[in-house]
Write an enzyme that holds these catalytic residues in place. Structure first.
Site, PDB file in Angstrom:
ATOM      1  CB  THR A 156     -18.101 -18.378 -19.532  1.00 46.14           C
ATOM      2  OG1 THR A 156     -16.717 -18.534 -19.366  1.00 46.14           O
ATOM      3  CG2 THR A 156     -18.431 -18.438 -20.986  1.00 46.14           C
ATOM      4  NE  ARG A 184      -7.901 -22.606 -19.994  1.00 48.06           N
ATOM      5  CZ  ARG A 184      -9.210 -22.413 -19.934  1.00 48.06           C
ATOM      6  NH1 ARG A 184      -9.709 -21.214 -20.194  1.00 48.06           N
ATOM      7  NH2 ARG A 184     -10.018 -23.381 -19.604  1.00 48.06           N
ATOM      8  N   GLY A 186      -9.328 -21.888 -23.656  1.00 48.27           N
ATOM      9  CA  GLY A 186     -10.262 -22.879 -23.136  1.00 48.27           C
ATOM     10  C   GLY A 186     -11.129 -23.427 -24.254  1.00 48.27           C
ATOM     11  CG  ASP A 187     -15.025 -24.599 -23.067  1.00 47.02           C
ATOM     12  OD1 ASP A 187     -14.422 -23.772 -22.346  1.00 47.02           O
ATOM     13  OD2 ASP A 187     -16.243 -24.795 -22.981  1.00 47.02           O
ATOM     14  CB  THR A 207     -20.616 -22.060 -19.024  1.00 46.22           C
ATOM     15  OG1 THR A 207     -19.899 -21.419 -17.958  1.00 46.22           O
ATOM     16  CG2 THR A 207     -21.944 -22.557 -18.496  1.00 46.22           C
ATOM     17  N   GLY A 208     -18.047 -23.684 -17.947  1.00 44.01           N
ATOM     18  CA  GLY A 208     -17.439 -24.477 -16.878  1.00 44.01           C
ATOM     19  C   GLY A 208     -15.955 -24.600 -17.161  1.00 44.01           C
ATOM     20  N   GLY A 210     -13.096 -25.454 -18.993  1.00 47.26           N
ATOM     21  CA  GLY A 210     -13.086 -25.757 -20.422  1.00 47.26           C
ATOM     22  C   GLY A 210     -12.350 -27.023 -20.801  1.00 47.26           C
TER      23      GLY A 210
HETATM   24  N1  ASP Z   1     -15.414 -22.448 -20.265  1.00 52.50           N
HETATM   25  C1  ASP Z   1     -14.606 -21.310 -19.894  1.00 52.50           C
HETATM   26  C2  ASP Z   1     -13.159 -21.671 -20.068  1.00 52.50           C
HETATM   27  O1  ASP Z   1     -12.768 -22.737 -19.679  1.00 52.50           O
HETATM   28  C3  ASP Z   1     -14.848 -20.820 -18.517  1.00 52.50           C
HETATM   29  C4  ASP Z   1     -16.283 -20.751 -18.050  1.00 52.50           C
HETATM   30  O2  ASP Z   1     -17.182 -21.176 -18.738  1.00 52.50           O
HETATM   31  O3  ASP Z   1     -16.523 -20.254 -16.928  1.00 52.50           O
HETATM   32  O4  ASP Z   1     -12.423 -20.846 -20.538  1.00 52.50           O
END
Ligand code: ASP
Length: 278
Positions: A156, A184, A186-187, A207-208, A210
């Site tokens: 992201t 779906r 995410g965050d 980021t990560g 979510g």
């Molecule tokens: N946070 C993002 C999500 O879960 C993905 C990411 O940050 O790599 O959609």
């Protein structure tokens, strides 16, 4: 009107995760290009800076946003994006859009319209067409690399800024997580979870995976901690520790506190990020 002068600051990330060693330099270089674009727009304020940075990052095929975004279980791309300004707490966000060339532009249109905070799917695309936000063939987002390695997670993108008037802003854009269920969210399009900004308190972007950020409302928590006086570097490292310990989550954060001090941390082996102050 006079206002106190602050030292502007911009922090940009290209995602946290475990990308192959061979791709790390490429992702870092993409992030540096995003930082450059954002910094050039900084004289027009924090919001323009984060938009310019994320718009550039949406065009970087090595990152998981717009061009190069990861594919869902059906082999399709569904994009999420958002932005927030910390003065009036205005937010615009979009989720699961398939045909909007720059999802962050659509998030801006949602924010400027002001009737809603988050639009998703076909309704969001219709809103884009009505507002003259560029749409495109979803094929534009597919790269050879993504089709070859469609099972691999991308990263992201996001940016947080603090301008010379002490105004904060954050923007984020993502393809989400690889092999996600169609539909779906995410965050990243959820205020408080994947991003938050409040002037006088701070600004954060995550980021990560979510789902962990959503369960903890992690970016809101980070900004509140900064607002109550915890230094930015401590907030960043405590946020990613909390993510891991409380919900077993992985990821990273970038943030700037109410005095314009930047920080970043991750609990993964890698996060591409870059900052500029001055
Ligand atoms: N946070 C993002 C999500 O879960 C993905 C990411 O940050 O790599 O959609």
């Amino acid at each position: 009107m006079t206002y106190p002068f602050w030292m502007p600051c911009l922090v940009v990330h290209g995602g946290a995760g475990e990308p192959p060693m061979t791709e790390r330099a490429e992702r870092q270089a993409a992030v540096e290009r995003g930082l450059e674009c954002g910094w050039r727009a900084m004289e027009r304020g924090a919001m323009e800076a984060v938009l310019a940075a994320v718009r550039q990052l949406e065009d970087e095929p090595s990152l998981n946003a717009a061009v190069g975004a990861c594919l869902n279980r059906d082999g399709e791309i569904e994009l999420d994006a958002a932005l927030m300004e910390g003065g009036e707490l205005n937010v615009g966000a979009v989720g699961a859009v398939k045909d909007v060339r720059h999802p962050v532009d659509l998030a801006r249109a949602v924010m400027e319209d002001g009737s809603h905070v988050l639009l998703t799917g076909e309704g969001a695309s219709r809103f884009a067409r009505q507002r003259g936000v560029e749409t495109c063939d979803p094929e534009v987002f597919m790269t050879d690399r993504q089709l070859r390695n469609w099972w691999e997670a991308g990263d992201t993108v996001g940016a947080v800024a603090f301008d010379d008037r002490g105004r904060t802003a954050v923007a984020v854009s993502t393809g989400g997580t690889y092999r996600k269920w169609p539909g779906r969210l995410g965050d990243s399009p959820l205020a408080g979870a994947g991003f938050y900004a409040e002037d006088g308190m701070g600004v954060a972007c995550g980021t990560g995976v979510g789902e962990g950020f959503m369960r903890l409302c992690l970016c809101h928590l980070a900004v509140m901690e900064m607002g109550h006086g915890m230094p930015a570097p401590e907030v960043a490292s405590k946020a990613v520790d909390h993510l891991a310990r409380r919900v077993g989550g992985s990821g990273g954060v970038i943030l700037i506190d109410a005095k314009g001090v930047p920080a970043a941390a991750c609990n993964t082996s890698f996060m591409s990020w870059a900052k500029r102050v001055g």
